[in-house]
Write an enzyme that holds these catalytic residues in place. Sequence first.
Site, PDB file in Angstrom:
ATOM      1  N   GLN C 131      -8.356 -23.077 -28.557  1.00  0.00           N
ATOM      2  CA  GLN C 131      -8.197 -22.977 -30.005  1.00  0.00           C
ATOM      3  C   GLN C 131      -6.833 -23.510 -30.443  1.00  0.00           C
ATOM      4  O   GLN C 131      -5.810 -23.017 -29.974  1.00  0.00           O
ATOM      5  CB  GLN C 131      -8.314 -21.491 -30.397  1.00  0.00           C
ATOM      6  CG  GLN C 131      -8.128 -21.207 -31.872  1.00  0.00           C
ATOM      7  CD  GLN C 131      -8.306 -19.732 -32.175  1.00  0.00           C
ATOM      8  OE1 GLN C 131      -7.997 -18.879 -31.342  1.00  0.00           O
ATOM      9  NE2 GLN C 131      -8.784 -19.399 -33.357  1.00  0.00           N
ATOM     10  N   GLY C 132      -6.826 -24.503 -31.316  1.00  0.00           N
ATOM     11  CA  GLY C 132      -5.552 -25.099 -31.750  1.00  0.00           C
ATOM     12  C   GLY C 132      -5.194 -24.677 -33.167  1.00  0.00           C
ATOM     13  O   GLY C 132      -5.340 -25.445 -34.120  1.00  0.00           O
ATOM     14  N   TYR C 133      -4.746 -23.450 -33.311  1.00  0.00           N
ATOM     15  CA  TYR C 133      -4.391 -22.921 -34.634  1.00  0.00           C
ATOM     16  C   TYR C 133      -2.873 -22.769 -34.799  1.00  0.00           C
ATOM     17  O   TYR C 133      -2.254 -23.378 -35.659  1.00  0.00           O
ATOM     18  CB  TYR C 133      -5.046 -21.548 -34.846  1.00  0.00           C
ATOM     19  CG  TYR C 133      -6.478 -21.600 -35.353  1.00  0.00           C
ATOM     20  CD1 TYR C 133      -7.227 -22.775 -35.291  1.00  0.00           C
ATOM     21  CD2 TYR C 133      -7.082 -20.470 -35.870  1.00  0.00           C
ATOM     22  CE1 TYR C 133      -8.545 -22.812 -35.742  1.00  0.00           C
ATOM     23  CE2 TYR C 133      -8.397 -20.492 -36.325  1.00  0.00           C
ATOM     24  CZ  TYR C 133      -9.121 -21.663 -36.265  1.00  0.00           C
ATOM     25  OH  TYR C 133     -10.403 -21.695 -36.708  1.00  0.00           O
ATOM     26  N   SER C 134      -2.276 -21.891 -33.964  1.00  0.00           N
ATOM     27  CA  SER C 134      -0.857 -21.530 -34.149  1.00  0.00           C
ATOM     28  C   SER C 134       0.071 -22.716 -33.910  1.00  0.00           C
ATOM     29  O   SER C 134      -0.184 -23.563 -33.058  1.00  0.00           O
ATOM     30  CB  SER C 134      -0.474 -20.405 -33.173  1.00  0.00           C
ATOM     31  OG  SER C 134      -1.129 -19.225 -33.528  1.00  0.00           O
ATOM     32  N   SER C 166      -4.352 -20.341 -25.335  1.00  0.00           N
ATOM     33  CA  SER C 166      -4.886 -19.863 -24.055  1.00  0.00           C
ATOM     34  C   SER C 166      -5.807 -20.911 -23.460  1.00  0.00           C
ATOM     35  O   SER C 166      -6.561 -21.575 -24.188  1.00  0.00           O
ATOM     36  CB  SER C 166      -5.715 -18.593 -24.255  1.00  0.00           C
ATOM     37  OG  SER C 166      -4.950 -17.606 -24.853  1.00  0.00           O
ATOM     38  N   GLU C 249     -14.566 -13.685 -34.901  1.00  0.00           N
ATOM     39  CA  GLU C 249     -13.784 -12.865 -33.976  1.00  0.00           C
ATOM     40  C   GLU C 249     -14.214 -11.407 -34.053  1.00  0.00           C
ATOM     41  O   GLU C 249     -13.883 -10.605 -33.199  1.00  0.00           O
ATOM     42  CB  GLU C 249     -12.287 -12.968 -34.290  1.00  0.00           C
ATOM     43  CG  GLU C 249     -11.688 -14.272 -33.835  1.00  0.00           C
ATOM     44  CD  GLU C 249     -10.176 -14.290 -33.929  1.00  0.00           C
ATOM     45  OE1 GLU C 249      -9.611 -13.349 -34.514  1.00  0.00           O
ATOM     46  OE2 GLU C 249      -9.577 -15.247 -33.435  1.00  0.00           O
ATOM     47  N   ASN C 375       1.113  -7.198 -36.354  1.00  0.00           N
ATOM     48  CA  ASN C 375       0.823  -5.962 -37.090  1.00  0.00           C
ATOM     49  C   ASN C 375       1.329  -6.047 -38.526  1.00  0.00           C
ATOM     50  O   ASN C 375       0.691  -5.519 -39.443  1.00  0.00           O
ATOM     51  CB  ASN C 375       1.493  -4.766 -36.396  1.00  0.00           C
ATOM     52  CG  ASN C 375       0.637  -4.221 -35.257  1.00  0.00           C
ATOM     53  OD1 ASN C 375      -0.360  -4.835 -34.869  1.00  0.00           O
ATOM     54  ND2 ASN C 375       1.026  -3.069 -34.741  1.00  0.00           N
ATOM     55  N   GLU C 376       2.458  -6.705 -38.718  1.00  0.00           N
ATOM     56  CA  GLU C 376       3.027  -6.817 -40.063  1.00  0.00           C
ATOM     57  C   GLU C 376       2.117  -7.674 -40.957  1.00  0.00           C
ATOM     58  O   GLU C 376       1.859  -7.329 -42.110  1.00  0.00           O
ATOM     59  CB  GLU C 376       4.439  -7.412 -39.989  1.00  0.00           C
ATOM     60  CG  GLU C 376       5.496  -6.478 -39.388  1.00  0.00           C
ATOM     61  CD  GLU C 376       5.379  -6.294 -37.882  1.00  0.00           C
ATOM     62  OE1 GLU C 376       4.820  -7.184 -37.199  1.00  0.00           O
ATOM     63  OE2 GLU C 376       5.857  -5.255 -37.378  1.00  0.00           O
TER      64      GLU C 376
END
Lengths: 373, 373, 395, 395
Positions: C131-134, C166, C249, C375-376
């Site tokens: 997955q190429g998101y971040s 990953s 997801e 989490n934020e």
Amino acid sequence: MNFAFTEDQLLIQDAARGWLGEFAGPAHARKVMATKEGYDPALWQQAVALGWTGLIVPETQGGLGLGFVELAILMEEMGRALYPSPFEATVALAANALTALGAERYLEAIAAGDITATLAAGNAIGEVTATPVDGGYRLDGLLRHVPDGARADLVLVAATLDGRTALFAIEGEVAGLTRTGLATMDQTRRPAELRFEGVALPAAALIAADAGRALALALDRAAVALAAHAVGAAEKCLEMTVDYTKGRVQFGRPVASFQAVKHQCADMALAVETSRSAAYWAACVADDCGHNGDGTALALAASGAKSWAGRAYFDCAATAIQLHGGVGFTWEYDVHLYFKNARALEAVLGDGAHHRERVAHLIGLDDLAEAAQ
Amino acid sequence: MNFAFTEDQLLIQDAARGWLGEFAGPAHARKVMATKEGYDPALWQQAVALGWTGLIVPETQGGLGLGFVELAILMEEMGRALYPSPFEATVALAANALTALGAERYLEAIAAGDITATLAAGNAIGEVTATPVDGGYRLDGLLRHVPDGARADLVLVAATLDGRTALFAIEGEVAGLTRTGLATMDQTRRPAELRFEGVALPAAALIAADAGRALALALDRAAVALAAHAVGAAEKCLEMTVDYTKGRVQFGRPVASFQAVKHQCADMALAVETSRSAAYWAACVADDCGHNGDGTALALAASGAKSWAGRAYFDCAATAIQLHGGVGFTWEYDVHLYFKNARALEAVLGDGAHHRERVAHLIGLDDLAEAAQ
Amino acid sequence: MKLSFSAEDEAFRAEISGWMADHLTGPFARLKNRGGPGDEHAFFEERRAWERHMGKAGWIGVGWPTSAGGRGAPLSHQVIFYEEYARAGGPGRVGHIGEGLAGPTIVAFGSEDQKRRFLPGILSGDDLWCQGYSEPNAGSDLANVRTRARLVGDRWVIDGQKVWTSLAHVSDWCFVIARTEDGSSGHRGLSYLLVPMNQKGITVRPIQQMTGTSEFNEVFFDGAETAAENIVGKPGEGWKVAMGTLAFERGASTLGQQMAFRNQLDEIIAIAKANGRAKDPVMRQRLAEAWIGLQIMRANALRMLSQAGNPELPREAYVSKLYWATWHRDLGKLAMDVLGPEADVFPGEPGTYELTALQQLFLFTRSDTIYAGTNEIQRNIIAERALGMPREARA
Amino acid sequence: MKLSFSAEDEAFRAEISGWMADHLTGPFARLKNRGGPGDEHAFFEERRAWERHMGKAGWIGVGWPTSAGGRGAPLSHQVIFYEEYARAGGPGRVGHIGEGLAGPTIVAFGSEDQKRRFLPGILSGDDLWCQGYSEPNAGSDLANVRTRARLVGDRWVIDGQKVWTSLAHVSDWCFVIARTEDGSSGHRGLSYLLVPMNQKGITVRPIQQMTGTSEFNEVFFDGAETAAENIVGKPGEGWKVAMGTLAFERGASTLGQQMAFRNQLDEIIAIAKANGRAKDPVMRQRLAEAWIGLQIMRANALRMLSQAGNPELPREAYVSKLYWATWHRDLGKLAMDVLGPEADVFPGEPGTYELTALQQLFLFTRSDTIYAGTNEIQRNIIAERALGMPREARA
């Protein structure tokens, strides 16, 4: 009553911070932690030259004759730098125990930096028994988690002798003693397993036949020293986090400008400052107690400081990882070194729940006579 | 497996929310809580007319014959409205216990709204013993914190009889029984002290001689109902807070725009939603268990839901006060009504630590045979 | 509302649990409970063979529609499949990004050609996806994506960098969010591209984690190419398609993840019973709390999945990432506290670094509250989207 | 660094504890431990007499400079004074706002005339003061103050509203922050005025708290007046003077507050021992934690006070409000949990509302984390001023 550092204490703090910052910061830790030995003997000799090994050794034995506030100051700075060295085992444990016993031996050699040392007593897990044999003693048993247990030149080991706790000195390798360094997640410490199988010691190896009270005092003082280490290391976690989040831009703003980030940093600051108050409160109590005073006030202060600062350090290191975001859990950034160290320290010398239960007892929760009134 | 409400369940929820919102919200609570009685009998008869008292009573006894998911739905809505009424004691305790016992008596009168009732068993603090006397029984003992204990028409009281737990029915006032309402911080509930001093009961007062298992089942189901009350009330705290902070301007911005406020509201939402999952999970388990099933799964689910939702409600109410700022701790705003109720509910039917310890046992932490493997 | 399973569900349970018992044996036996988060490198080639083995038996795409080659299983079967797979100790799936994200996205938004081309490779276990998101300076925020793609003739030419990817080093394909409109910003001008990994324009560099291992990668795109038709949706629709992927997801595979958590909790409880900490009342509270928390996680997931027909995302879905990530992170700490002083030790010489499974759990779960929306960020999303509170000011 | 007290300190301790033992007797005996937060109405007139009694004996202004009429006691004596006062059960001081805030402000910023006029009344216990800072729409933020004052001839004429004003209904004077420059905003254009309370331009309306009692008030200024010379500092310097007042909140009297906390904790521990909760390992953890936390509070305060000569506010001072407020609030909850089911009950009939001291503690401590800067504001201050993080964006 003056709960501020003296001029002399500020000088010690400055000197330590300066030297450690220059030579013994996290980059140094990374270098030595990948080695089996786990520290740099040459750099250690520089620390010796600064007088650190003699810090709490009486002047009559070549030391500086200072107290536990000064020890806390050094430990705080070493915690901040995360300096892997024999200091904790040699000074905060061994020299501390020897001074509590008023011992004549070894303190001079420790102060001079001729030997490193450790203590294997209530701080280790397991038991050793001593049996009088042929004008000497035979030791049998197993102790795990002895700090520097495999590398220290001198091992002071507590053993049960005639129902009391005796302290023996073992110099170097002896037959029947197997010292095995443990591989650990926190690589800045070097605990070891010590297996005693019929270890024969001469009579002169006995430092004290009834060392229980002095060792309890020494372990409380060591707990205070660890609390101070936690203060410095926790504050470093806070500083790294403030610096990183100020420089990191997301959503078009420095991350540090987000209230969620600021408030977590504020909570870290609260944890650090209250831990510092706790650690130096306990260090002052240790100084006031002396080697022969009533140890109750120290027990309360030491358990309070260790449980409080231990948790604070873990929480700060954990928050530091969280607020560093993705890079916080990489090997490259230093945060994980502190995080692993924080977790290890929480368990060393009793975890938080242990110390709180001890405080519960000492403040009289089991005093049912009073309750019946 | 379908963990969504059925059409019928959605209808019950809608009807309850509508009626409670119109007639039985916090303004109503304020009116009745300052009275000694603590509820409005006329309004209660409207609730009876809606069929609520017959909710879990079998159709053969004039009830709707519904289950514990439906009871949870009603309790959630009453929690949201904070409606002070005999419902919890009469339905969630007494009718619940009577159905668990398969009892013939009283259920019809309860369903019809002819009587209110309560249960004084493991949910109360204290003990009562029963002694067979002259073809009847004599009851002695003291029970505190019996819900609606002073005002209920019918008291079902558990007493130790021949080493077992028996259940007796006491209609109205009888000689030797002193029922004293307790003044409480949370004014929406009416616990009472019941003092039994040689209370003489006829043989017919005995509902069941061996009611222990059924009462345990009933109390777990009651705990689930209270968890559902907590869900609705906690969600109301969240809603009040979101509404208030959206409208309140400080530092030139709506308070709701501050990340610290948003994040606390997000944590409230998490607490509410996980509590809802917990409460309805447990309600489904109660339905699956029936009156004769193995109660272990229900015990786990009920203890899980009660401890979780109880804490969630307290946390949400506390956060609601904090985020309301100054007005949050005034009498005028409604938040304190929920806050006090939340605190009271945490202790009713066992506090969080009690339920977690129970879970610890039930998941096998004391199963040493297994540990020895 | 009903949590129990039907007799027909139980028959399906017997089918999958029987298959696992029959097949996770022989050469596959050593894969049991391996290859999870923090352990992705373990027996990789063997797990790849296992993926193909599952594909042959028709166990990939259980929840996919039959028209796409899946089993079209109802929710209850999907729940049972993932739970029984994990209960049997089924190894970490090397194909889970293809099965769970790329595949469903192509099913929902792809062309018929794309379905024919890409779905069979996923269903057979042959093609692995990443997955190429971040991106380094975008964090979890797709609106900040800077990776660019230009259409040059019949090829997209891609330049930029992705991070926290990953399985990038072993994947055949990557779905990449790239900016395809010059000068666009925010959610506009993004496209969803399918890019082959095995080409010279792509460099994968592993990131060493604090576990000492490298589960994540940086991926550099330097004139990387893919065919013009390898775009899902139209140019500029990348945001819409990506949001769809995020929704996947929340599929039933989360129950499998939870069953893996259950296995970890069971191991911790067993240790507590063996070393005596199970008798400590304070530790009992924490163990019980963890047990309750995991049951609630399952109930929450079933609630969410039972609402799948609802066009509006239910609140229990909004809170689920924040909840499980925090629970799991706390489990890692609990494991250490149950182990006590021994928690720090692993077999080996000082200076080496080969952690135990629970140590990996402890360290690796620190990433749970960071990746896929910290989490934020999750709290922002809950407050803004679920509660309707004002959006965060951008400076 | 030394925490122990000198022999001379101990002699002073004997003096004050002896005086308390001798004087908190007879008509004053019933004032013991009364009149604290949440209990301000208890025996008010008797506590006023007690204040005058203390004034006569020279126990008001122990830490004030001798030039201002105080004892000029060193820090150690101040600590001892406040601790021994509270240890003896000394009642809540009706004059604490005058002694602790108004007086020191006038000493530091006032004119010689103001010192002559106002300080003796404080030192004698005759004049009571209240604080006019908070406003309905300004919260804890002085920069949002809207109360206005105009100079008309030789009088300031004041219009506006203050809120959360303790003791307003019984005070002789109020120090008021008002906007004296038309069109000014933020910290500019504010002035610090001393205003007599007994005049028809001022209306005090009590606010009923959730305890059922009214410790706070709204104060309405409707053409209220004070003489032109009753301004501390120059017009427009109100912010500077007010910041000075806030600094005085960190005086040694905090040790007295902590000793009162200690008395509360001791009561809770006694209950736990009596009702058996002291044997519960989980409750023991919480009681020990509270005990440790209180010791740390004292150590933190002594550290802060020992830095009084430092021009820069030390970090331990920045965190102290957040710390004690949260600790005290948690103590209230702990009290309830120790009491268990009985926590909810007070003597009386259902429908009445006369709470016990511990119930008042539980409810009233909810205000600790709100007034004088909420926990959220405190965290902002710590982050921005102590840690140098960026200021909060104003929309």
